[in-house]
Write a protein that holds these residues in place. Structure first.
Motif, mmCIF file in Angstrom:
data_model
loop_
_atom_site.group_PDB
_atom_site.id
_atom_site.type_symbol
_atom_site.label_atom_id
_atom_site.label_comp_id
_atom_site.label_asym_id
_atom_site.label_seq_id
_atom_site.Cartn_x
_atom_site.Cartn_y
_atom_site.Cartn_z
ATOM 1 N N GLU B 18 0.813 -1.213 0.000
ATOM 2 C CA GLU B 18 0.000 0.000 0.000
ATOM 3 C C GLU B 18 0.847 1.263 0.000
ATOM 4 N N ALA B 19 2.155 1.103 0.070
ATOM 5 C CA ALA B 19 3.017 2.283 0.085
ATOM 6 C C ALA B 19 4.277 1.961 -0.699
ATOM 7 N N LYS B 20 4.080 1.785 -2.001
ATOM 8 C CA LYS B 20 5.193 1.302 -2.804
ATOM 9 C C LYS B 20 6.283 2.324 -3.007
ATOM 10 N N ALA B 21 5.982 3.588 -2.732
ATOM 11 C CA ALA B 21 7.027 4.589 -2.916
ATOM 12 C C ALA B 21 7.998 4.587 -1.735
ATOM 13 N N ARG B 22 7.693 3.829 -0.670
ATOM 14 C CA ARG B 22 8.528 3.825 0.528
ATOM 15 C C ARG B 22 9.668 2.810 0.405
ATOM 16 N N TYR B 25 9.190 -1.142 0.645
ATOM 17 C CA TYR B 25 8.755 -1.956 -0.494
ATOM 18 C C TYR B 25 9.957 -2.374 -1.337
ATOM 19 N N PRO B 115 13.195 1.293 -7.280
ATOM 20 C CA PRO B 115 12.049 1.050 -8.145
ATOM 21 C C PRO B 115 11.861 2.184 -9.151
ATOM 22 N N VAL B 125 8.411 8.195 -16.051
ATOM 23 C CA VAL B 125 8.950 9.400 -15.418
ATOM 24 C C VAL B 125 8.601 9.314 -13.938
ATOM 25 N N ALA B 126 9.606 9.236 -13.074
ATOM 26 C CA ALA B 126 9.359 9.079 -11.640
ATOM 27 C C ALA B 126 8.585 10.280 -11.103
ATOM 28 N N TYR B 127 7.666 10.008 -10.185
ATOM 29 C CA TYR B 127 6.916 11.076 -9.530
ATOM 30 C C TYR B 127 7.530 11.334 -8.158
ATOM 31 N N ASP B 130 5.509 13.634 -3.731
ATOM 32 C CA ASP B 130 5.096 13.341 -2.358
ATOM 33 C C ASP B 130 6.280 13.086 -1.437
#
Ligand code: SF4
Lengths: 431, 132
Positions: B18-22, B25, B115, B125-127, B130
């Motif tokens: 649920e928090a793949k940007a962390r 993960y 990732p 393109v990476a976001y 946040d």
């Protein structure tokens, strides 16, 4: 505030006994959920995307909802072969709107089923599904078989709610009376509590299933001393345990559907269950992963006749897994626009598919920043069903459950966003 | 060294979902679980890195010792790292060979990519909007 009898929107168990405590818009405590469920519930409020985002040149910028909806409708209308993919972690209501929109667009709609239990459905279409509800398993089953799956890690409360650690109405001492057989290619934690742990050589499931069928049929004479790494003695013990049971329940995971043989493995498992049901009562249930992936199959089926990978380009519903499934469409570079809903192909599709996804216009509807975010041109955040949106979800045994809402963060629901895109599509292409 | 490449769920991977940007993960999905004997054959200690080349590409992973994994097999949690080597062919079933491709393993000092790097490598393109 304390919310009782809440539903966990994570895996196909859809546990319905959670107690969630909130303070304002924060979840401070979750009782009864497993680590997967409580992780999702504790964190899902915090990692949300604040507003829609759009890509311009090589950078991202914030966008308004109207603008993002307009963009989504535009790329779908412009496309010759739009793909509407995902649908497993969203409400049944949104799935239904998605199917209607795919039909009007003449597009393809597929769910994550195609990369999890799609092969199980292919097998069921060939030889049927001897299934039952999880309540029947809990109250009656005195033998549980887990094949090619690891419930301790993927469905952590499956064993405590429905099998090994659950009380059973028709079992005197459920924990003692209920036997457990585990079949897997690697020795997982679950193996330590199994009465029989059968370690199959990778790719050997089909052969082991065939050997068991032969034994149950009384033809142990044709079984060689070892089959895919499993000794004949053990196979005889396993077959005897199965036949002696009053009610056996076989659960299987992607260990069968993703391994060589794919749907033929599942077909063989169903036929073993069929064979065993000539001696006793035996059932089979796929362990479905996402909390509402089963719902996508139900909704697609009652609307189109087919459970996933439905292609409307002929203006009738056409279904041909291997051709109309998302991985194949992307690998063949066939789709020229994509709407991804509540799923993460960025994390789960082979690289070649992602290269194509990154090269076409696309929109992602998802509350969180995921692996798919960098690959799309626009993302629209929505409410999480089971937290800030209510909706319908289907448990892994096909029982529909009303998933509840316990907080409000001001996000629109998936159904509202897809509904708004659909309205725009209808303005141009009349039904 | 050749090995059979197996992928699947783990609870660490599930928690990170649920928090793949962390970073959790990335940690949960960029590991290669191996039998201790295979690890020794590669002359590696647990935690050192291995270069994996499969039918569709290559990736660098951190090794983790796991007695449950049979020799000649590696187990990688499902996610973007595993998918960097898996072929997209489905034998007309819709389902790629997530559990049955052969890979080449080699010890390496190369870093494990993030990732975001992996997604940029396929054209994304990476976001970063946040990041705190
Ligand atoms: S088993 Fe599944 S549904 Fe139940 S609490 Fe855990 S993640 Fe949620």
């Amino acid at each position: 505030m304390i919310h009782e009898d809440m539903i966990c929107p994570f895996c196909g168990c859809l546990c319905d006994d959670l107690v969630i405590e909130t303070e304002g818009t924060e979840v401070v405590r979750v009782d009864n959920a497993c680590t997967l469920g409580s992780h999702k519930l504790m964190n899902a409020g915090t990692h949300r995307l604040k507003s829609p985002i759009m890509r311009e040149g090589g950078a991202w910028r914030d966008a308004r909802y109207e603008e993002a909806i307009e963009y989504a409708a535009g790329i779908l209308l412009d496309a010759d072969r739009p793909l509407l993919y995902g649908w497993s972690s969203t409400q049944g209501e949104a799935q239904g709107t998605g199917v209607s929109m795919a039909e009007l667009l003449g597009g393809v709609i597929d769910s994550t089923t195609s990369v999890c239990h799609g092969p199980s459905i292919l097998a069921i279409q060939e030889v049927g599904h001897p299934g039952c509800t999880l309540g029947q398993v809990k109250n009656r089953a005195d033998l549980i078989v887990y094949w090619g799956c690891n419930p301790t890690e993927a469905h952590p409360r499956h064993m405590s709610r429905y099998t090994t650690y659950a009380d059973g109405y028709f079992l005197e001492n459920a924990f003692r009376d209920r036997k457990l057989i585990l079949v897997d290619v690697r020795k997982t934690e679950t193996a330590s509590i199994a009465d029989e742990f059968v370690q199959v050589k990778p790719g050997g499931d089909y052969a082991v299933l065939s050997a068991l069928r032969a034994i149950v049929r009384g033809r142990e004479d044709v079984v060689p001393p070892t089959v895919a790494g499993v000794t004949k003695e053990q196979l005889l013990r396993v077959a005897a345990l199965c036949k002696e049971a009053k009610f056996g329940a076989l659960f299987f995971g992607v260990g069968l559907t993703m391994s060589p043989g794919k749907y033929k493995n599942v077909r063989n498992a169903i036929e073993l269950v069929d064979e065993l049901s000539r001696h006793t009562k035996f059932t089979l249930t796929p362990l479905r992963g996402h909390y509402n992936v089963y719902g996508s199959n139900e909704v697609f089926t009652w609307m189109t006749g087919y459970p996933y990978a439905v292609d409307f380009s002929r203006q009738i519903a056409f279904y041909n897994p291997g051709e109309t499934t998302a991985v194949d469409l992307m690998a063949r570079k066939e789709c020229d626009a994509a709407l991804i809903v509540a799923s993460d192909p960025g994390a789960h599709f082979p690289k070649k598919c992602l290269e194509h996804l990154a090269s076409i216009p696309s929109v992602l509807i998802d509350p969180m920043h995921t692996m798919t975010t960098p690959l799309v041109r626009c993302q629209i955040p929505t409410a999480v069903t089971g937290m800030d949106a209510p909706g319908t979800a289907y448990r892994m045994d096909g029982v529909p459950i009303h998933v509840k809402k316990f907080m409000d963060l001001g996000y629109p629901t998936d159904t509202e966003i897809i509904g708004s895109i659909f309205e725009k599509v209808k303005e141009v292409r009349h039904p | 060294m050749k090995a059979l490449f197996n992928t699947g769920r783990t609870s660490a991977q599930g928690q990170g979902l649920e928090a793949k940007a962390r970073p959790e993960y990335m940690e949960a999905t960029s590991v290669c679980m191996m039998n201790p004997v295979d690890l020794m054959d590669l002359d590696l200690e647990e935690g050192e890195r291995v270069h994996v080349r499969g039918p569709a590409g290559e990736v660098v992973l951190t090794t983790v010792l796991n007695e449950g994994v049979p020799r000649g097999t590696v187990y990688v949690p499902m996610g973007p790292y595993a998918n960097a080597v898996i072929d997209a062919g489905t034998h007309a079933t819709g389902m790629p060979d997530y559990k049955s491709c052969m890979v080449d393993l080699e010890a390496t000092d190369d870093e494990v990519k993030t990732p975001a790097d992996l997604m940029e490598a396929v054209g994304g393109v990476a976001y970063r909007g946040d990041e705190e």
